[in-house]
Design an enzyme around this catalytic site. Sequence first.
Site, PDB file in Angstrom:
ATOM      1  N   HIS A  89       0.264  -8.592  -0.302  1.00 46.85           N
ATOM      2  CA  HIS A  89       0.653  -7.999   1.077  1.00 46.85           C
ATOM      3  C   HIS A  89      -0.502  -7.470   2.429  1.00 46.85           C
ATOM      4  CE1 HIS A  89       2.667  -4.425   2.804  1.00 46.85           C
ATOM      5  NE2 HIS A  89       1.456  -3.145   2.734  1.00 46.85           N
TER       6      HIS A  89
ATOM      7  N   ASP B 222       5.323  21.501  -9.561  1.00 47.17           N
ATOM      8  CA  ASP B 222       7.068  20.713 -10.517  1.00 47.17           C
ATOM      9  C   ASP B 222       8.206  19.890  -9.462  1.00 47.17           C
ATOM     10  OD1 ASP B 222       8.050  22.887  -9.161  1.00 47.17           O
ATOM     11  OD2 ASP B 222       8.907  24.065  -9.885  1.00 47.17           O
TER      12      ASP B 222
ATOM     13  N   ASN C 207       1.109  -1.131   0.004  1.00 46.41           N
ATOM     14  CA  ASN C 207       0.010   0.365   0.117  1.00 46.41           C
ATOM     15  C   ASN C 207       0.763   1.298  -0.213  1.00 46.41           C
ATOM     16  OD1 ASN C 207       0.310  -0.479   2.223  1.00 46.41           O
ATOM     17  ND2 ASN C 207      -0.697   1.332   3.251  1.00 46.41           N
ATOM     18  N   HIS C 208       1.964   0.905   0.341  1.00 47.96           N
ATOM     19  CA  HIS C 208       3.056   2.390   0.093  1.00 47.96           C
ATOM     20  C   HIS C 208       3.520   2.333  -1.261  1.00 47.96           C
ATOM     21  CE1 HIS C 208       3.471   4.502   4.299  1.00 47.96           C
ATOM     22  NE2 HIS C 208       2.446   3.389   4.255  1.00 47.96           N
TER      23      HIS C 208
ATOM     24  N   SER D  75       9.540  21.187  -6.891  1.00 47.94           N
ATOM     25  CA  SER D  75      11.247  22.112  -7.141  1.00 47.94           C
ATOM     26  C   SER D  75      10.873  21.724  -5.709  1.00 47.94           C
ATOM     27  CB  SER D  75      10.997  23.145  -7.280  1.00 47.94           C
ATOM     28  OG  SER D  75      10.073  24.034  -6.933  1.00 47.94           O
TER      29      SER D  75
ATOM     30  N   ASP E   5       9.454  33.781   4.990  1.00 49.98           N
ATOM     31  CA  ASP E   5      10.387  34.035   4.447  1.00 49.98           C
ATOM     32  C   ASP E   5      11.847  34.785   4.893  1.00 49.98           C
ATOM     33  OD1 ASP E   5      11.957  33.961   1.953  1.00 49.98           O
ATOM     34  OD2 ASP E   5      10.907  35.774   1.224  1.00 49.98           O
TER      35      ASP E   5
END
Length: 724
Positions: free
Chosen positions: A299, A649, A247-248, A651, A687
Amino acid sequence: MGCGVSKSSEFYSKKDGKDVPLIVVPAATTMRAAVLIQRWYRRYVARKEMRRRYTWNIFQSMEYAGEQDQIKLYNFLGYLVDNFTPSGNLISHIFRDNEVCRDTEWERYFSYENIDVPEIYSGPRLTFPLTVSQVAGLVEAFKNKQQLHSRYVLQLLLETWKLLRILPNINRVSTCQSKEITICGDLHGQLEDLLLIFYKNGMPSQGTPYVFNGDFVDRGKDSIEILLILFSFLLVYPGDVHLNRGNHEDHIINLRYGFTKEVLGKYRLHGKRILKLLQKIFSWLPLATVIDQRVLIVHGGISDTTDLALITRIDRHRYESVLRPPKRKSALSGGQSSLDDDDSLSNISLHNRRRASLTNDKPFGTRDSFQRRSLQDFSATVNQTVEEEQEARRRQGPNPLSSESESDSTSGPDNTNDEWKQILDMLWSDPMAQNGCFPNELRGGGCYWGPNVTEEFLSRHNLQLIIRSHECKQEGYEFCHNRKVLTLFSASNYYEVGSNRGAYIRLGPNLVPYFIQYQASDLTRELTLKQSVGRTERSALKALKEQLFANKSGLISAFQEYDKDNTGRISFNDWAKAVGTVLHLDLPWRMLRSQLVTLTPDNMLNYHSWFNELSWKGRNTEHVEQTVLDTLYKHRSTLETIFRIVDTDNSGVLSFEDFRQTWRLLGDFLKMQISDEAISDLLVSIDTNKDGNIDIEEFMEAFRLVDRHRLERGNTVFITKDKL
């Protein structure tokens, strides 16, 4: 007890060359002493066992509660995708069905040929087809903490994907007189355990075949290394290494439990492509293995509807995440698209979703229901939405945007829901002691099945044993259902050092399991039983106290229901009821009394002082004095998961606008309102490097350390919708 049968026992010493009796101990006294020692020892062992059980219960309850939270969040986000814009657009990428693309186009997208390996790279270098010596070198490199270059990672994963696509849904394996098959359970990113298994049992080969039963990734820090090792041996010995999906092995679960973060941290430049390719690979992993037509290895487990004949016919790769079924079948073989960039994928998904939205106004009902939903709640919805779409399309006539192949795919019956439930049950289910079968509300997915279901399933499929994993066991394995279901778990020290052993089994032609247990950490060999139990208990209680403190606002409200006179004091029984109601953890709260609370002489609890005590013991709590921050701390894992979902994305960085959307999603999920002004204040405070973006490390660090003065108006800008 080793006592003599004489009437008395005498001890002598030499005095002037003669034996002189020193003590005369009657036999009855000796017997009474032995009985007292025996009683003391039994009580000592019983106390240790009691502590071990409630410690285990704490760890397991919190683990399952985390899985349940993840599923609730996923259900909520799915609701947004199907009902709202622009919130749905922000997160829709995680709900795409398997995109309509040719395999050759995916292979071009995953190409590694334009990635150069610098001369200074000192790690292992791979050539294909792989050799045994190369794989052994890879294992040794990972043992020495070296990292495989991203070019070789992509190349290895691409070769693995090609191989998996020709494998059946259920592997069929046979033994012979000269062979034993080794079976391993969950590894969860713990490379030490895999290396220890290889040291004790030997590496995979034609003479040492292996079955690895899923959950290779998440939680541990070396998940990608484990995958690369297993995939390498699969490529070298495709007939002797068998991998089942767990399941992972699911990209949605990976968002919460660490694998996504691990890959992006180790492969910053090409991590996105690696994760996308792994998403494909996970969907192609076989679902089960059968040994000698008598032993099923899966599993999670089974349910009262599990049908191996149906499972063999499922297009397993359509289920990239098992948490949500595809809404309709796509003509994968006939699709035309380009993968030169991600926009094509978005356009395909957006087009299909917009067309579906014309006929599916609000398929999931009310927003409030998502705090209570399990995965099974989607089953009726899927049937309904598919039927509604087909009926609407018949009323509307031919759709000029629909290809001929798409029309064909919806003209016949769609078994998507039945197939999805089959896979869900196999990956998520747990056995129980009583007869019957019902949804697994504790995890939020799969089912609980009883001994009668096991008996019927084994008889119907002519099997004698089910070997499954999915649950941590203290000894590494455990039989149930009259020894016809065996749970196997190979990640030792899973919750804490000393918390559990790992185990693997060897299965020969007689199909009788032979167990090998171990603990990979050197520290466990240095601890006494008392030290081991104490260490694990302290770790469990610390985690539980953090959960209690994180739920401070809800607990105070619950306590005040019992404290009608506003004295700040309640009885212990009322405390236990309130805590059980708020935390929803199945724990023996009364048994935990001495570990968690201190009562006044009149057996009352001052709950304000109790919270101060939790605060002092748990961590620096300067920043969590306010009710809203308590709530946010409680959902910090959910917050990080939303962050990674919004980070399309991969990032690790969000723009300010995406950051605002993250907080709005969290507010919707928690049924709270968060003002734009408050979000702007957070942006400025979080920030820290003033680069105009928020990265995930800044985000989580600020969430842990921000103090109450940074949100001086926090109590006014965060207002629960229930009070509006």
